[in-house]
Scaffold this motif. Structure first.
Motif, PDB file in Angstrom:
ATOM      1  N   ILE A  15      22.436 111.603  65.399  1.00 13.09           N
ATOM      2  CA  ILE A  15      21.171 110.423  65.580  1.00 13.09           C
ATOM      3  C   ILE A  15      20.344 110.736  66.714  1.00 13.09           C
ATOM      4  O   ILE A  15      20.934 110.964  67.483  1.00 13.09           O
ATOM      5  CB  ILE A  15      22.003 109.032  65.382  1.00 13.09           C
ATOM      6  N   ASN A  16      19.161 110.565  66.243  1.00 17.53           N
ATOM      7  CA  ASN A  16      18.148 111.003  67.243  1.00 17.53           C
ATOM      8  C   ASN A  16      17.915 109.728  68.160  1.00 17.53           C
ATOM      9  O   ASN A  16      17.103 108.898  68.028  1.00 17.53           O
ATOM     10  CB  ASN A  16      16.836 111.295  66.765  1.00 17.53           C
ATOM     11  N   ALA A  17      18.963 109.372  69.111  1.00 19.50           N
ATOM     12  CA  ALA A  17      18.966 108.141  69.938  1.00 19.50           C
ATOM     13  C   ALA A  17      18.620 108.560  71.229  1.00 19.50           C
ATOM     14  O   ALA A  17      18.714 109.728  71.897  1.00 19.50           O
ATOM     15  CB  ALA A  17      20.556 107.642  69.967  1.00 19.50           C
ATOM     16  N   VAL A  18      17.924 107.603  72.010  1.00 20.23           N
ATOM     17  CA  VAL A  18      17.658 107.920  73.481  1.00 20.23           C
ATOM     18  C   VAL A  18      18.044 106.238  74.195  1.00 20.23           C
ATOM     19  O   VAL A  18      17.678 105.131  73.541  1.00 20.23           O
ATOM     20  CB  VAL A  18      16.176 108.122  73.422  1.00 20.23           C
ATOM     21  N   ARG A  19      18.563 106.497  75.375  1.00 18.10           N
ATOM     22  CA  ARG A  19      18.690 105.107  76.208  1.00 18.10           C
ATOM     23  C   ARG A  19      17.535 104.924  76.947  1.00 18.10           C
ATOM     24  O   ARG A  19      16.797 105.864  77.519  1.00 18.10           O
ATOM     25  CB  ARG A  19      19.978 105.435  77.054  1.00 18.10           C
ATOM     26  N   PHE A  20      17.215 103.626  76.917  1.00 17.25           N
ATOM     27  CA  PHE A  20      16.205 103.106  77.632  1.00 17.25           C
ATOM     28  C   PHE A  20      16.666 101.792  78.605  1.00 17.25           C
ATOM     29  O   PHE A  20      17.279 100.824  78.064  1.00 17.25           O
ATOM     30  CB  PHE A  20      14.896 102.712  76.567  1.00 17.25           C
ATOM     31  N   ASP A  21      15.988 101.812  79.782  1.00 14.42           N
ATOM     32  CA  ASP A  21      16.207 100.845  80.658  1.00 14.42           C
ATOM     33  C   ASP A  21      15.402  99.682  80.455  1.00 14.42           C
ATOM     34  O   ASP A  21      14.280  99.741  80.691  1.00 14.42           O
ATOM     35  CB  ASP A  21      16.151 101.361  82.184  1.00 14.42           C
ATOM     36  N   ILE A  22      15.958  98.675  79.980  1.00 14.49           N
ATOM     37  CA  ILE A  22      14.951  97.372  79.567  1.00 14.49           C
ATOM     38  C   ILE A  22      14.436  96.815  80.852  1.00 14.49           C
ATOM     39  O   ILE A  22      13.255  96.220  80.568  1.00 14.49           O
ATOM     40  CB  ILE A  22      15.726  96.535  78.791  1.00 14.49           C
ATOM     41  N   ARG A  23      14.614  96.968  82.022  1.00 15.77           N
ATOM     42  CA  ARG A  23      14.260  96.531  83.343  1.00 15.77           C
ATOM     43  C   ARG A  23      12.576  96.984  83.400  1.00 15.77           C
ATOM     44  O   ARG A  23      11.855  96.522  84.118  1.00 15.77           O
ATOM     45  CB  ARG A  23      14.813  96.564  84.407  1.00 15.77           C
ATOM     46  N   ASP A  24      12.472  98.250  82.781  1.00 12.06           N
ATOM     47  CA  ASP A  24      11.181  98.674  82.946  1.00 12.06           C
ATOM     48  C   ASP A  24      10.150  98.041  82.019  1.00 12.06           C
ATOM     49  O   ASP A  24       8.813  98.325  82.177  1.00 12.06           O
ATOM     50  CB  ASP A  24      11.164 100.367  82.484  1.00 12.06           C
ATOM     51  N   VAL A  25      10.669  97.109  81.093  1.00 10.70           N
ATOM     52  CA  VAL A  25       9.802  96.481  80.230  1.00 10.70           C
ATOM     53  C   VAL A  25       9.737  95.201  80.301  1.00 10.70           C
ATOM     54  O   VAL A  25       8.803  94.165  80.259  1.00 10.70           O
ATOM     55  CB  VAL A  25      10.089  96.721  78.806  1.00 10.70           C
ATOM     56  N   ALA A  46       5.941  96.709  76.862  1.00 13.75           N
ATOM     57  CA  ALA A  46       6.614  97.478  75.687  1.00 13.75           C
ATOM     58  C   ALA A  46       5.579  98.269  74.733  1.00 13.75           C
ATOM     59  O   ALA A  46       6.042  99.250  74.174  1.00 13.75           O
ATOM     60  CB  ALA A  46       6.986  96.217  74.650  1.00 13.75           C
ATOM     61  N   LYS A  47       4.485  97.957  74.736  1.00 14.77           N
ATOM     62  CA  LYS A  47       3.425  98.840  73.913  1.00 14.77           C
ATOM     63  C   LYS A  47       3.232 100.091  74.455  1.00 14.77           C
ATOM     64  O   LYS A  47       3.015 101.077  74.022  1.00 14.77           O
ATOM     65  CB  LYS A  47       2.180  98.039  74.053  1.00 14.77           C
ATOM     66  N   GLU A  48       3.386 100.041  75.900  1.00  9.22           N
ATOM     67  CA  GLU A  48       3.082 101.290  76.681  1.00  9.22           C
ATOM     68  C   GLU A  48       4.342 102.189  76.707  1.00  9.22           C
ATOM     69  O   GLU A  48       4.162 103.487  76.432  1.00  9.22           O
ATOM     70  CB  GLU A  48       2.585 101.007  78.133  1.00  9.22           C
ATOM     71  N   LYS A  49       5.440 101.617  76.916  1.00 10.65           N
ATOM     72  CA  LYS A  49       6.515 102.501  77.194  1.00 10.65           C
ATOM     73  C   LYS A  49       7.766 102.261  76.195  1.00 10.65           C
ATOM     74  O   LYS A  49       8.395 103.329  76.053  1.00 10.65           O
ATOM     75  CB  LYS A  49       7.247 101.890  78.455  1.00 10.65           C
ATOM     76  N   LEU A  50       7.649 101.386  75.482  1.00 14.95           N
ATOM     77  CA  LEU A  50       8.876 101.311  74.574  1.00 14.95           C
ATOM     78  C   LEU A  50       8.372 101.337  72.998  1.00 14.95           C
ATOM     79  O   LEU A  50       9.091 102.243  72.329  1.00 14.95           O
ATOM     80  CB  LEU A  50       9.505  99.711  74.568  1.00 14.95           C
ATOM     81  N   GLN A  62      19.376  97.375  76.831  1.00 13.45           N
ATOM     82  CA  GLN A  62      20.331  96.252  77.207  1.00 13.45           C
ATOM     83  C   GLN A  62      19.541  94.861  77.005  1.00 13.45           C
ATOM     84  O   GLN A  62      18.662  94.930  76.883  1.00 13.45           O
ATOM     85  CB  GLN A  62      20.500  96.354  78.774  1.00 13.45           C
ATOM     86  N   GLY A  63      20.594  93.945  76.752  1.00 15.71           N
ATOM     87  CA  GLY A  63      19.961  92.654  76.887  1.00 15.71           C
ATOM     88  C   GLY A  63      20.512  91.716  78.127  1.00 15.71           C
ATOM     89  O   GLY A  63      21.282  92.188  78.784  1.00 15.71           O
ATOM     90  N   PHE A  64      20.038  90.639  78.375  1.00 15.85           N
ATOM     91  CA  PHE A  64      20.522  89.771  79.272  1.00 15.85           C
ATOM     92  C   PHE A  64      19.927  90.006  80.775  1.00 15.85           C
ATOM     93  O   PHE A  64      19.763  89.038  81.466  1.00 15.85           O
ATOM     94  CB  PHE A  64      22.089  89.874  79.371  1.00 15.85           C
ATOM     95  N   ILE A  65      19.354  91.275  80.973  1.00 15.68           N
ATOM     96  CA  ILE A  65      18.936  91.488  82.288  1.00 15.68           C
ATOM     97  C   ILE A  65      17.324  91.835  82.068  1.00 15.68           C
ATOM     98  O   ILE A  65      16.649  92.004  81.159  1.00 15.68           O
ATOM     99  CB  ILE A  65      19.506  92.711  82.943  1.00 15.68           C
ATOM    100  N   GLU A  70       8.852  92.994  91.910  1.00 15.60           N
ATOM    101  CA  GLU A  70       9.301  93.927  92.971  1.00 15.60           C
ATOM    102  C   GLU A  70      10.370  94.903  92.553  1.00 15.60           C
ATOM    103  O   GLU A  70      11.007  95.859  93.258  1.00 15.60           O
ATOM    104  CB  GLU A  70       9.881  93.144  94.243  1.00 15.60           C
ATOM    105  N   GLY A  71      10.958  94.902  91.255  1.00 18.28           N
ATOM    106  CA  GLY A  71      11.894  95.702  90.674  1.00 18.28           C
ATOM    107  C   GLY A  71      13.236  95.120  90.671  1.00 18.28           C
ATOM    108  O   GLY A  71      14.368  95.928  90.294  1.00 18.28           O
ATOM    109  N   ASN A  72      13.395  93.942  91.207  1.00 16.16           N
ATOM    110  CA  ASN A  72      14.880  93.265  91.490  1.00 16.16           C
ATOM    111  C   ASN A  72      15.344  93.026  90.241  1.00 16.16           C
ATOM    112  O   ASN A  72      14.519  92.234  89.235  1.00 16.16           O
ATOM    113  CB  ASN A  72      14.872  92.201  92.368  1.00 16.16           C
TER     114      ASN A  72
END
Length: 328
Positions: A15-25, A46-50, A62-65, A70-72
């Protein structure tokens, strides 16, 4: 860690799966533990990166985070995982949102309380929002808000028994019965304020709510008479237990009126449609409850619910009686 593992397992299966860090969005404010999503920023990111990844990949995230400016890393609080899914669905303009949980959809009430409770194939956003708000644990109230803003259908099903189907939540359901479901919310606190100064006066409630706002106390239900007002405190944190009236708030309120606080109460909500336009059903409902002492009744603000408070020792029994009369 789980998203790394799941993405690799899917790739191992072709399956063509990719992990994405949701904190970037998923951009939020800095209120850790109950972070507030920044909807416009989320949509732009989301439009730009996801969204481009979603065109030809299965995206594992991920969910919940989330993260502040500042990226915290921040957390959304109770119900944050489903809420994340709804925010992402909104951000990428999804055609649908599926929530896979441990039960096959939304039921007419909690089957653990009323064994003959039945699944609901389809329900409107308005009804589902009322159910979530008044205690149905299958959905957190915030979950539906992003989907409702963009009219995204939501499906709720069981990951353990997917073959049993589930419930579709849509802007408008095909059927709108008078009675749809019963919800129960425990750990309720009722505050009753009494003062002769309320009689034919104005400004009293404004002073009360000014004190409540000062101490960041959220009110859920409210009923009034000439010299008294009863209200329930909303559960706004994740600590569990009954909401408390802070001591300083009580002191300030007692300068205006007498204050009585009651705990060990439960809220029962009857969810339905067009209740304010229907005749005769109140006799059926309250006739069924004639053996119970109702501490508070709230009705009229919404055509979709009738709410009342009673002691927690008899709340489940009241649900069973009502379900037997109205749904069985």
């Amino acid at each position: 860690m789980s998203t790394h593992i799941l993405a690799q397992l899917m790739r191992d299966r072709g399956i063509n799966a990719v992990r994405f860090d949701i904190r970037d969005v998923l951009r939020t404010d800095g209120n850790f533990g109950r972070a507030e999503p920044q909807v416009e920023e989320i949509a732009a990111l989301a439009k730009e990166k996801l969204a481009p990844l979603c065109q030809d990949h299965v995206v594992i995230t991920q969910g919940f985070i989330g993260a502040d400016e500042e990226g915290n890393t921040t957390t959304l609080g109770r119900g944050g995982s489903d809420y994340s899914a709804a925010l992402i669905a909104e951000g990428v303009a999804a055609s649908g949102l599926e929530i896979w949980t441990d039960v096959p959809g939304i039921y007419t009430t909690d089957p653990r309380i009323a064994p003959k409770a039945s699944p609901i194939p389809e329900i409107s956003f308005s009804e589902a929002s009322e159910m979530a708000n008044f205690g149905a644990k299958i959905l957190h109230p915030s979950t539906l808000v992003p989907a409702l803003r963009h009219d995204i259908p939501v499906f709720v099903g069981s990951s353990k028994e997917p073959e049993r189907g589930g419930t579709w939540i849509r802007h408008q359901a095909e059927t709108s019965p008078l009675f749809r479901a019963l919800a129960l919310r425990s750990n309720q606190t009722m505050v009753t304020l009494r003062s002769a100064n309320m009689f034919h006066a104005y400004g009293f409630l404004a002073k009360v709510f000014e004190i409540l706002a000062k101490h960041k106390i959220s009110v859920d239900l409210i009923t009034t008479s000439e010299i008294s007002v009863s209200l329930t405190l909303d559960q706004t944190d994740t600590a569990g237990g009954a909401p408390q009236l802070p001591e300083q708030a009580r002191i300030e309120l007692e300068e205006l009126c007498s204050v009585e606080v009651e705990h060990d109460l439960c809220l029962v909500a009857l969810i339905g449609n067009n209740m304010s336009e229907s005749k005769g059903y109140a006799k059926q409902v309250f006739g069924t409850l004639e053996e119970f002492n109702l501490r508070m009744i709230c009705y009229g603000a919404s055509p979709h619910n009738l709410c009342f408070l009673l002691h927690e020792s008899v709340a489940k029994q009241a649900i069973q009686r009502l379900h037997g009369e109205l749904f069985e």
